[in-house]
Motif scaffolding. Structure first.
Motif, PDB file in Angstrom:
ATOM      1  N   LYS A 221       0.840  -1.195   0.000  1.00  0.00           N
ATOM      2  CA  LYS A 221       0.000   0.000   0.000  1.00  0.00           C
ATOM      3  C   LYS A 221       0.879   1.250   0.000  1.00  0.00           C
ATOM      4  O   LYS A 221       1.750   1.390   0.849  1.00  0.00           O
ATOM      5  CB  LYS A 221      -0.920   0.013   1.224  1.00  0.00           C
ATOM      6  CG  LYS A 221      -1.902  -1.146   1.276  1.00  0.00           C
ATOM      7  CD  LYS A 221      -2.743  -1.092   2.548  1.00  0.00           C
ATOM      8  CE  LYS A 221      -3.647   0.120   2.566  1.00  0.00           C
ATOM      9  NZ  LYS A 221      -4.517   0.144   3.769  1.00  0.00           N
ATOM     10  N   MET A 222       0.603   2.139  -0.941  1.00  0.00           N
ATOM     11  CA  MET A 222       1.393   3.355  -1.086  1.00  0.00           C
ATOM     12  C   MET A 222       0.483   4.581  -1.013  1.00  0.00           C
ATOM     13  O   MET A 222      -0.604   4.595  -1.603  1.00  0.00           O
ATOM     14  CB  MET A 222       2.126   3.337  -2.427  1.00  0.00           C
ATOM     15  CG  MET A 222       2.944   4.587  -2.717  1.00  0.00           C
ATOM     16  SD  MET A 222       3.613   4.588  -4.405  1.00  0.00           S
ATOM     17  CE  MET A 222       4.626   3.116  -4.368  1.00  0.00           C
ATOM     18  N   LEU A 223       0.947   5.601  -0.290  1.00  0.00           N
ATOM     19  CA  LEU A 223       0.227   6.866  -0.206  1.00  0.00           C
ATOM     20  C   LEU A 223       1.003   7.927  -0.968  1.00  0.00           C
ATOM     21  O   LEU A 223       2.192   8.136  -0.720  1.00  0.00           O
ATOM     22  CB  LEU A 223       0.063   7.293   1.252  1.00  0.00           C
ATOM     23  CG  LEU A 223      -0.657   8.639   1.480  1.00  0.00           C
ATOM     24  CD1 LEU A 223      -2.117   8.532   1.053  1.00  0.00           C
ATOM     25  CD2 LEU A 223      -0.540   9.078   2.927  1.00  0.00           C
ATOM     26  N   VAL A 224       0.330   8.595  -1.892  1.00  0.00           N
ATOM     27  CA  VAL A 224       0.929   9.708  -2.622  1.00  0.00           C
ATOM     28  C   VAL A 224       0.201  10.966  -2.173  1.00  0.00           C
ATOM     29  O   VAL A 224      -0.983  11.141  -2.458  1.00  0.00           O
ATOM     30  CB  VAL A 224       0.797   9.529  -4.146  1.00  0.00           C
ATOM     31  CG1 VAL A 224       1.451  10.703  -4.878  1.00  0.00           C
ATOM     32  CG2 VAL A 224       1.418   8.212  -4.586  1.00  0.00           C
ATOM     33  N   SER A 225       0.901  11.833  -1.461  1.00  0.00           N
ATOM     34  CA  SER A 225       0.282  13.041  -0.930  1.00  0.00           C
ATOM     35  C   SER A 225       0.584  14.210  -1.854  1.00  0.00           C
ATOM     36  O   SER A 225       1.738  14.542  -2.103  1.00  0.00           O
ATOM     37  CB  SER A 225       0.816  13.336   0.479  1.00  0.00           C
ATOM     38  OG  SER A 225       0.250  14.530   0.984  1.00  0.00           O
ATOM     39  N   ILE A 226      -0.468  14.843  -2.372  1.00  0.00           N
ATOM     40  CA  ILE A 226      -0.277  15.971  -3.274  1.00  0.00           C
ATOM     41  C   ILE A 226      -0.786  17.243  -2.612  1.00  0.00           C
ATOM     42  O   ILE A 226      -1.757  17.236  -1.864  1.00  0.00           O
ATOM     43  CB  ILE A 226      -0.962  15.751  -4.639  1.00  0.00           C
ATOM     44  CG1 ILE A 226      -2.484  15.898  -4.537  1.00  0.00           C
ATOM     45  CG2 ILE A 226      -0.608  14.400  -5.211  1.00  0.00           C
ATOM     46  CD1 ILE A 226      -3.161  15.961  -5.885  1.00  0.00           C
ATOM     47  N   GLY A 227      -0.092  18.345  -2.886  1.00  0.00           N
ATOM     48  CA  GLY A 227      -0.465  19.612  -2.269  1.00  0.00           C
ATOM     49  C   GLY A 227      -1.301  20.490  -3.165  1.00  0.00           C
ATOM     50  O   GLY A 227      -1.799  21.531  -2.737  1.00  0.00           O
ATOM     51  N   GLY A 228      -1.440  20.092  -4.419  1.00  0.00           N
ATOM     52  CA  GLY A 228      -2.276  20.877  -5.314  1.00  0.00           C
ATOM     53  C   GLY A 228      -1.580  22.076  -5.931  1.00  0.00           C
ATOM     54  O   GLY A 228      -2.168  22.827  -6.691  1.00  0.00           O
ATOM     55  N   LEU A 229      -0.293  22.283  -5.615  1.00  0.00           N
ATOM     56  CA  LEU A 229       0.423  23.435  -6.154  1.00  0.00           C
ATOM     57  C   LEU A 229       1.527  23.018  -7.122  1.00  0.00           C
ATOM     58  O   LEU A 229       2.321  23.828  -7.550  1.00  0.00           O
ATOM     59  CB  LEU A 229       1.019  24.263  -5.005  1.00  0.00           C
ATOM     60  CG  LEU A 229       0.001  24.912  -4.081  1.00  0.00           C
ATOM     61  CD1 LEU A 229       0.717  25.622  -2.941  1.00  0.00           C
ATOM     62  CD2 LEU A 229      -0.864  25.903  -4.839  1.00  0.00           C
ATOM     63  N   GLY A 230       1.597  21.727  -7.432  1.00  0.00           N
ATOM     64  CA  GLY A 230       2.564  21.263  -8.419  1.00  0.00           C
ATOM     65  C   GLY A 230       3.866  20.747  -7.854  1.00  0.00           C
ATOM     66  O   GLY A 230       4.695  20.212  -8.572  1.00  0.00           O
ATOM     67  N   TYR A 231       4.085  20.890  -6.527  1.00  0.00           N
ATOM     68  CA  TYR A 231       5.347  20.452  -5.940  1.00  0.00           C
ATOM     69  C   TYR A 231       5.519  18.946  -6.026  1.00  0.00           C
ATOM     70  O   TYR A 231       6.625  18.438  -5.970  1.00  0.00           O
ATOM     71  CB  TYR A 231       5.427  20.856  -4.459  1.00  0.00           C
ATOM     72  CG  TYR A 231       5.298  22.322  -4.182  1.00  0.00           C
ATOM     73  CD1 TYR A 231       5.674  23.269  -5.132  1.00  0.00           C
ATOM     74  CD2 TYR A 231       4.810  22.767  -2.967  1.00  0.00           C
ATOM     75  CE1 TYR A 231       5.557  24.619  -4.869  1.00  0.00           C
ATOM     76  CE2 TYR A 231       4.688  24.129  -2.701  1.00  0.00           C
ATOM     77  CZ  TYR A 231       5.067  25.044  -3.656  1.00  0.00           C
ATOM     78  OH  TYR A 231       4.949  26.371  -3.381  1.00  0.00           O
ATOM     79  N   GLU A 232       4.398  18.251  -6.126  1.00  0.00           N
ATOM     80  CA  GLU A 232       4.439  16.804  -6.003  1.00  0.00           C
ATOM     81  C   GLU A 232       4.699  16.072  -7.312  1.00  0.00           C
ATOM     82  O   GLU A 232       4.816  14.853  -7.328  1.00  0.00           O
ATOM     83  CB  GLU A 232       3.103  16.309  -5.428  1.00  0.00           C
ATOM     84  CG  GLU A 232       1.911  16.428  -6.380  1.00  0.00           C
ATOM     85  CD  GLU A 232       1.395  17.846  -6.540  1.00  0.00           C
ATOM     86  OE1 GLU A 232       0.668  18.087  -7.521  1.00  0.00           O
ATOM     87  OE2 GLU A 232       1.716  18.691  -5.699  1.00  0.00           O
ATOM     88  N   ALA A 233       4.790  16.783  -8.438  1.00  0.00           N
ATOM     89  CA  ALA A 233       4.842  16.132  -9.740  1.00  0.00           C
ATOM     90  C   ALA A 233       5.993  15.137  -9.854  1.00  0.00           C
ATOM     91  O   ALA A 233       5.816  14.013 -10.326  1.00  0.00           O
ATOM     92  CB  ALA A 233       4.940  17.190 -10.847  1.00  0.00           C
ATOM     93  N   ALA A 234       7.192  15.529  -9.418  1.00  0.00           N
ATOM     94  CA  ALA A 234       8.349  14.639  -9.522  1.00  0.00           C
ATOM     95  C   ALA A 234       8.178  13.414  -8.639  1.00  0.00           C
ATOM     96  O   ALA A 234       8.479  12.292  -9.042  1.00  0.00           O
ATOM     97  CB  ALA A 234       9.626  15.389  -9.162  1.00  0.00           C
ATOM     98  N   ALA A 235       7.698  13.617  -7.404  1.00  0.00           N
ATOM     99  CA  ALA A 235       7.502  12.496  -6.488  1.00  0.00           C
ATOM    100  C   ALA A 235       6.397  11.572  -6.993  1.00  0.00           C
ATOM    101  O   ALA A 235       6.495  10.352  -6.865  1.00  0.00           O
ATOM    102  CB  ALA A 235       7.158  13.017  -5.093  1.00  0.00           C
TER     103      ALA A 235
END
Length: 281
Positions: free
Chosen positions: A137-151
Protein backbone atom coordinates in the motif's frame (compact mmCIF):
# COMPACT_ATOMS: atom_id res chain seq x y z
CA UNK A 1 14.36 4.31 -13.79
CA UNK A 2 17.73 5.67 -14.91
CA UNK A 3 19.05 6.90 -11.55
CA UNK A 4 21.50 4.97 -9.42
CA UNK A 5 20.96 4.43 -5.70
CA UNK A 6 23.18 6.11 -3.13
CA UNK A 7 22.83 4.46 0.29
CA UNK A 8 24.52 6.45 3.05
CA UNK A 9 25.52 5.40 6.56
CA UNK A 10 27.74 6.79 9.30
CA UNK A 11 27.87 3.45 11.10
CA UNK A 12 25.01 4.27 13.49
CA UNK A 13 23.02 1.08 14.01
CA UNK A 14 19.70 2.76 13.14
CA UNK A 15 20.94 3.34 9.57
CA UNK A 16 20.73 -0.40 8.87
CA UNK A 17 17.03 -0.32 7.88
CA UNK A 18 17.98 2.19 5.16
CA UNK A 19 20.66 -0.21 3.87
CA UNK A 20 18.22 -3.11 3.94
CA UNK A 21 15.42 -1.14 2.29
CA UNK A 22 17.82 0.28 -0.28
CA UNK A 23 18.97 -3.20 -1.27
CA UNK A 24 15.35 -4.24 -1.84
CA UNK A 25 14.63 -1.02 -3.76
CA UNK A 26 17.66 -1.50 -6.02
CA UNK A 27 16.71 -5.09 -6.79
CA UNK A 28 13.09 -4.15 -7.47
CA UNK A 29 13.89 -1.13 -9.65
CA UNK A 30 17.03 -2.70 -11.24
CA UNK A 31 19.39 -0.02 -10.03
CA UNK A 32 23.09 0.06 -9.20
CA UNK A 33 24.09 0.83 -5.61
CA UNK A 34 26.83 3.03 -4.23
CA UNK A 35 27.19 2.42 -0.50
CA UNK A 36 28.70 5.52 1.08
CA UNK A 37 30.24 5.22 4.51
CA UNK A 38 30.93 8.45 6.37
CA UNK A 39 33.61 8.35 9.05
CA UNK A 40 32.92 11.05 11.58
CA UNK A 41 34.96 12.09 14.63
CA UNK A 42 35.39 9.31 17.18
CA UNK A 43 36.16 9.74 20.85
CA UNK A 44 39.84 9.04 21.76
CA UNK A 45 38.74 5.94 23.68
CA UNK A 46 37.24 4.46 20.51
CA UNK A 47 40.28 4.95 18.25
CA UNK A 48 41.58 1.40 18.71
CA UNK A 49 38.16 -0.24 18.51
CA UNK A 50 36.52 -1.73 15.43
CA UNK A 51 34.77 1.08 13.54
CA UNK A 52 30.98 0.60 13.36
CA UNK A 53 31.13 1.13 9.60
CA UNK A 54 33.02 -2.14 9.26
CA UNK A 55 30.14 -4.17 10.63
CA UNK A 56 27.54 -2.42 8.46
CA UNK A 57 29.68 -2.74 5.32
CA UNK A 58 30.25 -6.44 5.99
CA UNK A 59 26.51 -7.08 6.43
CA UNK A 60 25.64 -4.89 3.45
CA UNK A 61 27.98 -6.69 1.05
CA UNK A 62 26.43 -10.01 2.00
CA UNK A 63 22.95 -8.57 1.49
CA UNK A 64 23.76 -7.01 -1.89
CA UNK A 65 25.30 -10.22 -3.17
CA UNK A 66 22.36 -12.27 -1.93
CA UNK A 67 19.99 -9.97 -3.84
CA UNK A 68 22.19 -10.00 -6.92
CA UNK A 69 22.51 -6.22 -7.20
CA UNK A 70 25.53 -4.41 -8.64
CA UNK A 71 27.28 -2.29 -6.04
CA UNK A 72 30.35 -0.24 -5.21
CA UNK A 73 31.72 0.87 -1.84
CA UNK A 74 33.07 4.27 -0.87
CA UNK A 75 34.24 5.81 2.40
CA UNK A 76 34.64 9.52 3.05
CA UNK A 77 35.58 11.47 6.13
CA UNK A 78 33.65 14.44 7.49
CA UNK A 79 30.25 15.51 8.76
CA UNK A 80 27.53 13.28 7.31
CA UNK A 81 25.13 16.18 6.75
CA UNK A 82 27.70 17.69 4.39
CA UNK A 83 29.43 14.61 2.95
CA UNK A 84 26.17 12.94 1.85
CA UNK A 85 24.88 15.98 -0.14
CA UNK A 86 28.31 16.46 -1.71
CA UNK A 87 28.28 12.87 -2.98
CA UNK A 88 24.62 13.04 -4.02
CA UNK A 89 25.38 15.98 -6.30
CA UNK A 90 28.10 14.06 -8.13
CA UNK A 91 25.63 11.85 -10.00
CA UNK A 92 22.01 11.14 -10.83
CA UNK A 93 21.14 9.46 -7.54
CA UNK A 94 18.21 8.61 -5.38
CA UNK A 95 19.71 8.96 -1.91
CA UNK A 96 18.64 6.48 0.76
CA UNK A 97 19.24 7.51 4.36
CA UNK A 98 18.06 6.75 7.88
CA UNK A 99 18.48 8.43 11.28
CA UNK A 100 22.11 9.39 11.90
CA UNK A 101 22.04 9.14 15.69
CA UNK A 102 22.42 12.80 16.56
CA UNK A 103 22.39 14.05 20.16
CA UNK A 104 18.88 14.97 21.39
CA UNK A 105 19.99 18.58 21.96
CA UNK A 106 21.08 18.93 18.34
CA UNK A 107 17.80 17.43 17.15
CA UNK A 108 15.91 19.87 19.35
CA UNK A 109 17.83 22.86 17.99
CA UNK A 110 17.93 21.99 14.28
CA UNK A 111 15.50 19.11 13.80
CA UNK A 112 16.46 15.65 12.62
CA UNK A 113 19.17 15.21 10.01
CA UNK A 114 16.58 14.55 7.31
CA UNK A 115 15.68 18.27 7.39
CA UNK A 116 19.24 19.34 6.63
CA UNK A 117 19.62 16.68 3.95
CA UNK A 118 16.40 17.77 2.26
CA UNK A 119 17.66 21.34 2.18
CA UNK A 120 21.01 20.36 0.66
CA UNK A 121 20.12 17.52 -1.73
CA UNK A 122 18.32 18.49 -4.93
CA UNK A 123 17.76 14.93 -6.15
CA UNK A 124 15.18 12.49 -4.71
CA UNK A 125 15.57 11.20 -1.16
CA UNK A 126 14.24 7.97 0.30
CA UNK A 127 14.15 8.25 4.09
CA UNK A 128 13.90 4.80 5.65
CA UNK A 129 13.95 4.80 9.46
CA UNK A 130 12.15 1.45 9.29
CA UNK A 131 11.78 -1.35 6.77
CA UNK A 132 8.20 -1.99 5.66
CA UNK A 133 8.09 -4.93 3.28
CA UNK A 134 6.48 -6.22 1.19
CA UNK A 135 5.22 -3.00 -0.35
CA UNK A 136 1.47 -3.44 -0.73
CA UNK A 137 0.00 0.00 0.00
CA UNK A 138 1.39 3.36 -1.09
CA UNK A 139 0.23 6.87 -0.21
CA UNK A 140 0.93 9.71 -2.62
CA UNK A 141 0.28 13.04 -0.93
CA UNK A 142 -0.28 15.97 -3.27
CA UNK A 143 -0.47 19.61 -2.27
CA UNK A 144 -2.28 20.88 -5.31
CA UNK A 145 0.42 23.43 -6.15
CA UNK A 146 2.56 21.26 -8.42
CA UNK A 147 5.35 20.45 -5.94
CA UNK A 148 4.44 16.80 -6.00
CA UNK A 149 4.84 16.13 -9.74
CA UNK A 150 8.35 14.64 -9.52
CA UNK A 151 7.50 12.50 -6.49
CA UNK A 152 4.25 11.35 -8.09
CA UNK A 153 6.15 10.17 -11.17
CA UNK A 154 8.60 8.20 -9.01
CA UNK A 155 5.76 6.78 -6.95
CA UNK A 156 3.96 5.38 -9.96
CA UNK A 157 7.17 3.78 -11.25
CA UNK A 158 7.66 2.03 -7.91
CA UNK A 159 4.00 1.04 -7.68
CA UNK A 160 4.11 -0.40 -11.21
CA UNK A 161 7.14 -2.52 -10.31
CA UNK A 162 5.61 -3.80 -7.06
CA UNK A 163 1.91 -3.77 -8.03
CA UNK A 164 1.15 -1.83 -4.87
CA UNK A 165 -2.26 -0.23 -4.35
CA UNK A 166 -2.08 3.57 -4.54
CA UNK A 167 -4.02 6.21 -2.63
CA UNK A 168 -3.68 9.81 -3.85
CA UNK A 169 -4.33 12.22 -0.99
CA UNK A 170 -5.12 15.92 -0.84
CA UNK A 171 -5.50 17.76 2.47
CA UNK A 172 -7.46 21.00 2.40
CA UNK A 173 -5.98 23.31 5.01
CA UNK A 174 -7.44 26.53 6.47
CA UNK A 175 -4.98 28.45 4.30
CA UNK A 176 -6.76 26.99 1.24
CA UNK A 177 -9.19 29.87 1.54
CA UNK A 178 -6.37 32.29 0.68
CA UNK A 179 -6.15 30.98 -2.87
CA UNK A 180 -8.52 31.47 -5.81
CA UNK A 181 -11.16 28.76 -5.78
CA UNK A 182 -10.31 27.78 -2.21
CA UNK A 183 -13.90 27.91 -1.02
CA UNK A 184 -14.93 25.67 -3.92
CA UNK A 185 -12.36 23.11 -2.76
CA UNK A 186 -13.82 22.99 0.74
CA UNK A 187 -17.38 22.77 -0.56
CA UNK A 188 -16.59 19.89 -2.96
CA UNK A 189 -14.13 17.97 -0.79
CA UNK A 190 -16.04 14.68 -1.14
CA UNK A 191 -15.83 14.72 -4.94
CA UNK A 192 -12.83 16.99 -5.39
CA UNK A 193 -11.41 15.00 -8.32
CA UNK A 194 -14.51 15.87 -10.31
CA UNK A 195 -14.03 19.63 -9.93
CA UNK A 196 -12.10 22.10 -12.07
CA UNK A 197 -10.16 23.41 -9.08
CA UNK A 198 -6.36 23.26 -9.04
CA UNK A 199 -6.15 20.35 -6.53
CA UNK A 200 -9.12 18.71 -8.24
CA UNK A 201 -7.33 18.69 -11.56
CA UNK A 202 -4.21 17.36 -9.87
CA UNK A 203 -6.11 14.48 -8.27
CA UNK A 204 -7.86 13.61 -11.52
CA UNK A 205 -4.62 13.67 -13.52
CA UNK A 206 -2.83 11.52 -10.95
CA UNK A 207 -5.69 9.02 -10.92
CA UNK A 208 -5.72 8.81 -14.71
CA UNK A 209 -1.95 8.24 -14.91
CA UNK A 210 -2.07 5.59 -12.19
CA UNK A 211 -4.84 3.71 -13.97
CA UNK A 212 -3.03 3.97 -17.30
CA UNK A 213 -0.17 2.17 -15.55
CA UNK A 214 -2.63 -0.59 -14.63
CA UNK A 215 -2.58 0.32 -10.93
CA UNK A 216 -5.36 -0.07 -8.42
CA UNK A 217 -5.72 3.58 -7.39
CA UNK A 218 -8.15 5.73 -5.45
CA UNK A 219 -8.48 9.30 -4.20
CA UNK A 220 -8.73 10.40 -0.56
CA UNK A 221 -9.35 13.89 0.82
CA UNK A 222 -9.07 15.38 4.29
CA UNK A 223 -9.51 18.77 5.89
CA UNK A 224 -7.43 20.36 8.67
CA UNK A 225 -3.81 20.78 9.65
CA UNK A 226 -1.83 19.34 6.74
CA UNK A 227 0.86 17.51 8.74
CA UNK A 228 -1.58 16.11 11.27
CA UNK A 229 -4.01 14.91 8.60
CA UNK A 230 -1.31 13.23 6.50
CA UNK A 231 0.02 11.43 9.58
CA UNK A 232 -3.53 10.39 10.50
CA UNK A 233 -4.05 8.97 7.01
CA UNK A 234 -0.74 7.08 7.25
CA UNK A 235 -1.75 5.55 10.60
CA UNK A 236 -5.30 4.69 9.63
CA UNK A 237 -4.36 3.39 6.18
CA UNK A 238 -1.34 1.45 7.46
CA UNK A 239 0.71 2.38 4.38
CA UNK A 240 4.06 0.84 3.55
CA UNK A 241 5.50 3.83 1.67
CA UNK A 242 4.63 7.52 1.49
CA UNK A 243 5.56 9.66 -1.52
CA UNK A 244 5.58 13.44 -1.27
CA UNK A 245 6.88 16.47 -3.12
CA UNK A 246 9.24 18.95 -1.51
CA UNK A 247 8.65 22.67 -1.75
CA UNK A 248 12.36 23.47 -1.38
CA UNK A 249 13.41 25.82 -4.19
CA UNK A 250 9.82 26.23 -5.37
CA UNK A 251 9.12 29.58 -3.75
CA UNK A 252 11.53 31.13 -1.29
CA UNK A 253 8.95 33.65 -0.03
CA UNK A 254 6.30 31.00 0.54
CA UNK A 255 8.75 28.93 2.60
CA UNK A 256 9.11 31.75 5.11
CA UNK A 257 5.48 31.39 6.09
CA UNK A 258 4.78 27.68 5.78
CA UNK A 259 6.37 24.65 7.45
CA UNK A 260 8.17 22.06 5.38
CA UNK A 261 5.39 19.53 5.46
CA UNK A 262 7.45 16.73 3.92
CA UNK A 263 10.20 17.01 6.54
CA UNK A 264 7.70 17.07 9.40
CA UNK A 265 5.94 13.98 8.07
CA UNK A 266 9.23 12.13 7.47
CA UNK A 267 10.34 12.78 11.06
CA UNK A 268 7.25 11.11 12.51
CA UNK A 269 5.94 8.59 9.95
CA UNK A 270 6.25 4.91 10.82
CA UNK A 271 7.22 3.97 7.25
CA UNK A 272 9.71 5.04 4.55
CA UNK A 273 9.11 8.39 2.85
CA UNK A 274 10.13 9.08 -0.76
CA UNK A 275 10.47 12.73 -1.68
CA UNK A 276 11.49 14.57 -4.82
CA UNK A 277 12.11 18.29 -5.04
CA UNK A 278 9.95 20.57 -7.14
CA UNK A 279 11.45 21.47 -10.50
CA UNK A 280 10.58 24.39 -12.75
CA UNK A 281 9.70 23.22 -16.24
Amino acid sequence: MKSDLLIATNGFKETWPAVEYGAWFAETMRMKITLLGVTESLSPAAIDERHPLEDIFERAVGLFEARGVEYSLEVRKGDAEQVIPDKAHEGDYITVVGPLGRHPLKRWLTGRSIRTLMERIATPILYAPKTRLPLKKMLVSIGGLGYEAAAENLAFQVATATRADVTILHVASPSELEYPGGRDVLKRLDDLAETNTLPGRGLKKGLEIARQCGLNARVATRQGNVVEEILAEIREGDYDLVCMGSAYSASAIRQLYTPNVTAEVAEVAHCPVLTARFKHV
